[in-house]
Design a protein around this motif. Structure first.
Motif, short mmCIF file in Angstrom:
data_model
loop_
_atom_site.label_atom_id
_atom_site.label_comp_id
_atom_site.label_asym_id
_atom_site.label_seq_id
_atom_site.Cartn_x
_atom_site.Cartn_y
_atom_site.Cartn_z
N HIS A 121 -46.00 -26.84 -21.92
CA HIS A 121 -46.23 -27.32 -23.29
C HIS A 121 -46.19 -26.19 -24.30
CE1 HIS A 121 -47.81 -30.85 -21.06
NE2 HIS A 121 -47.06 -31.42 -21.99
N LYS A 164 -38.82 -29.86 -27.14
CA LYS A 164 -39.16 -30.34 -28.48
C LYS A 164 -40.03 -31.58 -28.36
CE LYS A 164 -35.16 -28.60 -30.92
NZ LYS A 164 -33.74 -28.85 -31.10
N LYS A 165 -40.78 -31.86 -29.39
CA LYS A 165 -41.66 -33.04 -29.38
C LYS A 165 -40.81 -34.31 -29.23
CE LYS A 165 -45.96 -31.85 -31.52
NZ LYS A 165 -45.74 -30.39 -31.53
N ASP A 166 -41.38 -35.28 -28.55
CA ASP A 166 -40.77 -36.60 -28.39
C ASP A 166 -39.46 -36.59 -27.60
OD1 ASP A 166 -42.87 -37.49 -29.99
OD2 ASP A 166 -41.69 -37.16 -31.83
N VAL A 167 -39.19 -35.51 -26.90
CA VAL A 167 -37.99 -35.52 -26.06
C VAL A 167 -38.35 -36.25 -24.77
CG1 VAL A 167 -36.51 -34.07 -24.62
CG2 VAL A 167 -36.95 -33.43 -26.97
N ASP A 168 -37.49 -37.18 -24.39
CA ASP A 168 -37.79 -37.95 -23.19
C ASP A 168 -36.63 -37.79 -22.21
OD1 ASP A 168 -38.87 -39.68 -21.42
OD2 ASP A 168 -38.13 -41.49 -22.45
#
Ligand code: AMP
Length: 687
Positions: free
Chosen positions: A628, A593-597
């Motif tokens: 991606h 998911k976006k912004d997963v760190d």
């Protein structure tokens, strides 16, 4: 050797160049007259048979007469059937031997107790070599009856379904037969499945009773089976009692719903009146993977299944009275059902229950066992053969294998190298190797080199010939029957046979859609096959999204479902790839998911834990590649073909990419795959 990936079954895998023609050791010079009664007493009344292939033709073109004769001869009936078959494949209606009444446990036990009560029925090959336990037919009947009575006392009735979560052991066999005795169905769940996978199967089967052991023992390790059942059952409101047998001496915590099985069995009568069952009553459910996330409970019924298991056991393996049959499959799989339990016991045979692993305590385990138990037919999986051949011939040569007469292979394609080694080293070049193709759905072996004339050729790595009553056909992509040889297509079976599964528990529509609708009027197996110039069949792999890891079927969707449950994961795609030992390994692509760190290694570990916890260890991905985006068509469908080609390093045949939404996705995937697997070799086997 590489196996053909799904969907491109057009290459001939065994070339005539590397083919070896194998002649059986009991080849007799000159042509003998075919004595049908001596070969197959069931067929003694059939006129005009000149050899075994005419018997095969008869069994297909006169299926009703063939199966009626076989059923009358091989099974004991309480009352005879009035209709041999009433089947309509296009509607998924399959009924055999209607009107007939019988009891499967009587067929597997009582009739042999009458003739030879002290004959050994089971040899329980426990984990520790040399600690085997023998159980006679008399003892197994007594165990079964006591257990049948115990189940009845706990409210189990005809038509109920009991879940069994046990390693191979005599009490597991007695549990299966006790269900059959009282008319309950059983649902054996492989004791390597996780608590969640077990719970899902208990719920789907609506079991009120579960049978297990305190602990399992495998490869020198103790496995906490009762704890797994406790966790599973907490999420299963239908379960009222758990019967617990003691495999080890270690006590485990018991709750109010737990029953000390062995202690309670002692209080029961050693006689249990067998329930009178209709031929088409359910004998068992067995869950297997399909191409969707939800495993399907395939339903097998009484008479047809038992007959088919017994007949294939007798004729594929040339099993004779007095032989010791060594099938090393777990009872949690269909192979264990048909060839550790029902086939051998229906035939009054002696069957081995193997609790251990091929390399415990060392890679000579199988062959030391063959020597010690004097095994005559050995039936195992290619994955184990591939593993053992890497350890070298000395582990085989150490032991006397002169009792061996037939070697069998099952579960996945056996590559030529493994086949040759099995034949040359294990069988000293004198035992026929039977590569048997079949599936949970078919109930028993459908394609195999034997039965055939004793001197008929056996081609390495080919299942070759259909069993009696089986008529395979290959279909092209338009759904037309391929009539010429030397061709590949989708493997279907064109007429019903008694061993086939009747339905999917609680979902007949799914049965029809999966097996009957793809090629109306035919049973679709889901496998691709090649038919050689000579008319021999070779299985080339699955055509759907099912992969085969060490002979265990798993739907890619099942693994994706689990991976997608991770809060960091946006989507995933899971595919099978060729693996030296396991046959196929699991390769998973993950989009975060976006912004997963997160650290990729931490997440990989977490995802593996999740798969192991929700399904089983064998389903864990060997590789997880973070990307991606996935290659998709404009309509949003993942192009698995492209992923497969990348992983199989077959970049020259990526095919038409013009329908891809974002062709750049492929380049990223190729690059990432190189980085992940570039230098990585498969690890050598560990002692
Ligand atoms: P299962 O129902 O778990 O026994 O798995 C059945 C599947 O295993 C089949 O549909 C095939 O894909 C594969 N399989 C079983 N036996 C063989 C064989 N002898 N050769 C090739 N594939 C096999």
């Amino acid at each position: 050797m590489m196996w053909l990936p799904c969907g491109c079954a057009s290459r001939r895998v065994v070339s005539s160049f590397n083919r070896r023609v194998f002649r059986s050791y009991f080849h007799v010079e000159g042509r003998r007259r075919f004595n049908v009664a001596a070969f197959m007493p069931e067929a003694a009344g059939i006129q005009g048979l000149s050899d075994r292939s005419t018997l095969q033709e008869f069994s297909v073109s006169n299926g009703e007469s063939f199966w009626a004769a076989a059923a009358r001869h091989r099974l004991s009936w309480v009352s005879p059937f009035h209709t041999v078959q009433d089947c309509d494949l296009s509607r998924g209606r399959i009924k055999w031997f209607e009107g007939g009444k019988l009891n499967v446990s009587v067929n597997c036990l009582d009739r042999h107790v009458h003739t030879c009560p002290e004959k050994v029925a089971l040899i329980w090959e426990r984990d520790e070599p040399g600690s085997e336990v023998q159980v006679t037919y008399r003892q197994l009947l007594e165990m079964t009856c006591r257990l049948g009575n115990l189940l009845k006392r706990h409210g189990v009735k005809k038509g109920d379904c009991v879940t069994i979560y046990m390693p191979p052991c005599p009490l597991a066999v007695a549990s299966m037969l006790a269900c059959a005795r009282i008319g309950a169905a059983h649902n054996v769940v492989f004791a390597g499945f996780s608590a969640e996978a077990l719970a899902e199967r208990i719920r789907d089967a609506q079991s009120s009773t579960v049978i297990t052991v305190n602990q399992g023992v495998r490869g020198g390790k103790v496995i906490e089976l009762k704890k797994t059942v406790d966790t599973a059952v907490d999420g299963c409101p239908t379960v009222q009692q758990v019967l617990v047998a003691m495999r080890t001496e270690n006590p485990v915590a018991m709750t109010a719903r737990d029953v000390d099985m062995e202690e309670e069995m002692l209080k029961e009568d050693a006689v249990c009146e067998p329930a009178i069952m209709d031929s088409e009553d359910v004998l068992f459910l067995l869950y297997t993977s399909g191409s969707t996330g939800k495993p399907k409970g395939l339903v097998h019924t009484q008479a047809g299944y038992l007959l088919y298991a017994a007949l294939t056991h007798r004729y594929v393996f040339t099993y004779h009275d007095g032989d010791v049959f060594g099938c090393v499959a777990d009872i949690g799989w269909i192979t264990g059902h048909s060839y550790s339990v029902y086939g051998p016991l229906a035939n009054g045979g002696t069957t081995v229950l193997f609790e251990s692993t091929p390399i415990y305590p060392n890679p000579g385990r199988y062959w030391e066992m063959v020597q010690r138990l004097k095994i005559n037919q050995f039936y195992g999986a290619p994955t184990a053969i591939r593993l053992l051949l890497k350890y070298g011939d000395q582990w085989v040569h150490k032991y006397d294998r002169s009792t061996l007469k037939t070697l069998g292979s099952v579960g996945e394609p056996i590559n030529t190298e493994a086949w040759e080694w099995y034949h040359r080293v294990v069988g000293d070049g004198r035992c026929p190797v039977v590569d048997t193709w079949w599936q949970t759905e078919t109930g028993g072996i459908c394609i195999s080199p034997r039965p055939s004339d004793p001197d008929a050729e056996i081609v390495p790595g080919m299942a070759m010939r259909p069993f009696f009553g089986i008529k395979p056909v290959l279909m092209d992509t338009e759904g037309k029957v391929l009539t010429s040889n030397n061709t590949s297509g989708a493997l279907c079976i064109s007429q019903p046979w008694p061993g086939m599964a009747r339905t999917i528990h609680n979902n007949h529509q799914r049965y029809i859609e999966t097996y009957c609708q793809p090629y109306p009027g035919y049973f679709f197996t889901g496998d691709g096959a090649y038919c050689s110039e000579e008319g021999y069949y070779q299985i080339t792999g699955r055509l759907d999204d099912v992969i085969n890891v060490s002979g265990h079927r798993i739907g890619t969707a099942e693994i994706e479902d689990v991976v997608n449950q991770c809060s960091a994961v946006a989507e995933s795609a899971c595919i099978g790839y060729s693996h030296d030992i396991k046959g196929q390994g699991v390769y998973t692509f993950v989009v975060l998911k976006k912004d997963v760190d997160v650290q990729e290694t931490d997440l990989s570990r977490l995802l593996n834990d999740m798969v192991s916890k929700k399904i089983a260890k064998y389903a864990c991905p060997d590789f997880i590649q973070f990307v991606h985006r996935l290659p998709k068509t404009r309509s949003g469908k993942i192009m698995r073909r492209v992923l497969r080609k990348v992983v199989e390093r077959d970049l020259n045949s990526l095919g038409d990419l013009s329908t891809l939404d974002d062709p750049a996705a492929v380049q990223e995937i190729i690059q990432g795959h190189r980085e992940l697997c570039g230098q990585q070799q498969q690890p050598p086997p560990q002692p």
